[in-house]
Design a protein around this motif. Structure first.
Motif, short mmCIF file in Angstrom:
data_model
loop_
_atom_site.label_atom_id
_atom_site.label_comp_id
_atom_site.label_asym_id
_atom_site.label_seq_id
_atom_site.Cartn_x
_atom_site.Cartn_y
_atom_site.Cartn_z
N ILE A 1 38.66 35.80 48.14
CA ILE A 1 37.20 35.89 48.16
C ILE A 1 36.74 35.71 49.61
O ILE A 1 37.09 34.71 50.24
CB ILE A 1 36.55 34.82 47.26
N GLN B 1 37.83 34.88 33.93
CA GLN B 1 36.94 35.68 34.79
C GLN B 1 37.70 36.81 35.48
O GLN B 1 37.10 37.81 35.87
CB GLN B 1 36.24 34.78 35.83
N GLU B 2 39.03 36.67 35.59
CA GLU B 2 39.79 37.72 36.27
C GLU B 2 39.97 38.98 35.41
O GLU B 2 40.54 39.97 35.88
CB GLU B 2 41.14 37.20 36.79
N GLU C 1 37.52 40.71 34.77
CA GLU C 1 36.65 41.62 35.53
C GLU C 1 37.42 42.25 36.70
O GLU C 1 37.31 43.45 36.96
CB GLU C 1 35.40 40.86 36.04
N THR C 2 38.25 41.43 37.37
CA THR C 2 39.05 41.97 38.48
C THR C 2 39.98 43.07 37.97
O THR C 2 40.07 44.15 38.57
CB THR C 2 39.89 40.83 39.13
N THR D 1 39.56 41.77 45.78
CA THR D 1 38.49 40.78 45.62
C THR D 1 38.58 40.19 44.22
O THR D 1 38.56 40.91 43.23
CB THR D 1 37.11 41.46 45.80
N THR D 2 38.71 38.87 44.15
CA THR D 2 38.86 38.20 42.86
C THR D 2 37.58 37.45 42.51
O THR D 2 36.61 37.44 43.27
CB THR D 2 40.06 37.24 42.87
N ARG D 3 37.58 36.78 41.34
CA ARG D 3 36.38 36.08 40.89
C ARG D 3 36.51 34.57 41.01
O ARG D 3 35.60 33.82 40.65
CB ARG D 3 36.06 36.50 39.46
N HIS D 4 37.66 34.11 41.44
CA HIS D 4 37.88 32.68 41.70
C HIS D 4 39.09 32.61 42.63
O HIS D 4 40.03 33.39 42.48
CB HIS D 4 38.17 31.94 40.38
#
Ligand SMILES: Cc1ncc(C[n+]2csc(CCOP(=O)(O)OP(=O)(O)O)c2C)c(N)n1
Length: 543
Positions: A22, A438-439, A441-442, A43-46
């Motif tokens: 990120i 959440q990943e 979404e990635t 680009t990841t979410r965490h």
């Protein structure tokens, strides 16, 4: 050029394909330099998701997976998964931005002493305090991460240094060659093996890292010595091979413990103590232990080594096998047969919620032998480790050194990027799933096809199992879940709910054939956990 550009050139020079992470305000220069680079930024979410992706990518490629965060909170979010890579000996390089060097000496916005924090969870931690050390720092970080025993490195890069001008170039990459074992220890090990009455092998992840699985199988076959593997060494010898005894590591007495009790010489090959504590398989402390590994053994009262053969594992195995006298017979075969009987027992079970053994049977049936499963941490991991058959190494990835929940889903993203031609399944508990879901979404954004199989028991199953075994009652382990099908669909992914046992195999097949992310909510019957504890507790050794 800018120091940030030199830094990116050094990463390219190391063969970096992906950086998971990120962006933040303190690594703007690095992010900008990446625009001119073939390295793909994921680009990841965490940040934890990013580091787990790098962790699994590193395990599967033997090249350091790279993750990146900003300073302070971004970097502390990396920490758990960096520690996971380090204790599991997965090659990884973590990079964090940092405030300018003009404000590191005082209390300042988002500033933490990252170099110190990460020095506790890495093999090598460094700060770039002047641009002309960039080639050395990057080379050393990768060398340390990729050198036995592999692990994590950390680089802190202050923003003002990243923006400075510098003229320099990356250092040449040379991979160190593992040394030959000492001839004397090879001879001594061969003599002890020849004289043994009932030798047994315990093979660990070091064999996977050394790429020595063929030599291990040849060694076992030639000397006629049966092999137990640790959780992280599944597939190190094909399970179909008659010398394979299965996976050791359950914290209770299991079939393989009968083998360890019977063996007089235990040959530990590429075994890291962090995976399976020796007091669990060697409580008597009186057996002869031969340690064959790339590094000297850890000190442990239950791991008194009679001879250590330290050096290139492939060479050690070949040379010992040439010198030692082969054994006759295979006294431990009944242990393998008992396990196979158990594996086959529930293949047609129609009960619902589904028994762990049946989930595993269906998963094995649906997957090709070279496909990859990333296992999370919990009761499902214990079942998978014990009963999921593997014919090849690195086809069932298990974190068993640091054993952090939350690895499976982001790990599956890293696995798919490392091995795009193989199907990838994340096997996870419902709790571990929500730690990094959440990943999804990635994965959707990357257009990745993968399957997430959730063993849904609405609780922290492993902890409940331990509480019931220890105290006869459980506490503080129950929770509710969102509707996982709706949840999956809200990401644009496919969601499936299993409502009877017969649905699981066709659902797995449909999900594996699909070109998107599929989330399967599979209710599991963890009533089997205590049944297994009782059965193993009452077991009379089959040998
Ligand atoms: C990050 C982290 N937190 C806590 C633990 C301790 N722990 C190990 S297994 C487990 C329960 C896992 O529950 P779930 O993911 O639902 O899997 P199950 O055991 O039900 O199969 C916990 C809390 C851990 N290993 N890692």
């Amino acid at each position: 050029m800018k120091a940030a550009e030199l830094f990116v050139r050094c990463l390219e020079n190391e063969g970096v394909e992906f950086i998971f992470g990120i962006p933040g305000e303190e690594n703007l220069h690095v992010m900008d330099a990446l625009c001119e680079s073939p390295i793909r930024f994921i680009t990841t979410r965490h940040e934890q998701g990013a580091a787990f992706m790098a962790d699994v990518y590193g395990r599967l490629t033997s090249r350091a997976g790279v993750c990146l965060s900003t300073l302070g909170p971004g970097a502390t979010n990396l920490l758990t998964a960096v520690a996971d890579a380090n204790l599991d000996h997965a090659p990884l390089v973590a990079i964090a931005g940092q405030a300018g060097t003009n404000r590191l000496h005082k209390e300042s916005h988002q500033v933490l002493d990252l170099h110190s924090i990460f020095s506790h969870v890495t093999k090598y931690s460094s700060q770039i305090l002047t641009p002309n050390i960039i080639p050395e720092v990057v080379r050393k970080a990768f060398k340390q991460a990729q050198m036995e025993r592999t692990g994590a490195s950390f680089i802190e890069f202050p923003e003002n240094i990243a923006s400075m001008e510098i003229t320099d170039s990356p250092l040449r990459v040379k991979h160190p060659i593992a040394p030959e074992p000492a001839a004397e220890s090879v001879q001594r090990a061969a003599a002890l093996i020849s004289e043994a009455r009932t030798p047994m092998i315990l093979a660990g992840n070091g064999v996977v890292r050394a790429g020595a699985w063929q030599q291990l199988t040849d060694f076992a076959e030639r000397l006629n010595i049966p092999v137990a593997n640790t959780f992280m060494a599944k597939g190190i010898i094909p399970f179909k091979h008659p010398m394979a005894l299965g996976t050791a590591g359950l914290q209770t007495h299991d079939y393989l413990n009968c083998g360890f009790e019977r063996a007089d010489v235990i040959v530990c090959i590429g075994y890291d103590l962090v995976e399976y504590h020796p007091h669990l398989w060697h409580p008597t402390r009186d057996r002869c232990i031969i340690h064959i590994a790339s590094a000297p053994s850890e000190v442990d009262a239950s791991y008194g080594v009679s001879v250590g053969v330290v050096g290139d594992i492939k060479h050690s195995l070949i040379r010992i096998a040439e010198l030692a006298t082969p054994h006759q017979g295979h006294l431990l075969r009944p242990l393998r047969e008992a396990l196979i009987t158990e594996m086959n027992q529930h293949r047609d079970d129609e009960s619902f919620p589904i028994k762990p053994q049946k989930i595993i049977w269906d998963l094995r049936t649906a997957l090709d032998l070279e496909d990859v499963v990333i296992c999370d941490v919990g009761a499902h991991k214990m079942w998978m480790a014990r009963m999921f058959r593997c014919e090849y190494p690195n086809t069932c990835i298990i974190s068993n050194g640091f054993a952090s929940m939350g690895i499976a889903l982001p790990g599956a993203v890293g696995a798919k990027l490392a091995q795009p031609d193989r199907a990838v399944v994340a096997v996870t508990g419902d709790a571990g799933f929500l730690m990094n879901s959440q990943e999804i979404e990635t994965a959707m954004r990357l257009g990745i096809a993968m399957v997430v199989l959730i063993w849904n028991d609405r609780g922290y199953g492993l902890i409940e199992w331990k509480q019931l075994s220890s105290f006869g009652r459980a506490s503080h382990v129950r929770f509710t879940n969102p509707d996982f099908v709706t949840y999956a669909e809200s990401f644009g992914a496919r969601g499936y709910r299993i409502e009877r046992a017969a649905d699981l195999l066709p659902t797995l097949r449909a999900a594996l054939a699909d070109s998107t992310v599929s989330i399967i909510d599979c209710p599991v019957d963890y009533g089997e956990n205590m049944k297994l504890t009782q059965t193993l507790g009452e077991m009379i050794c089959p040998i």
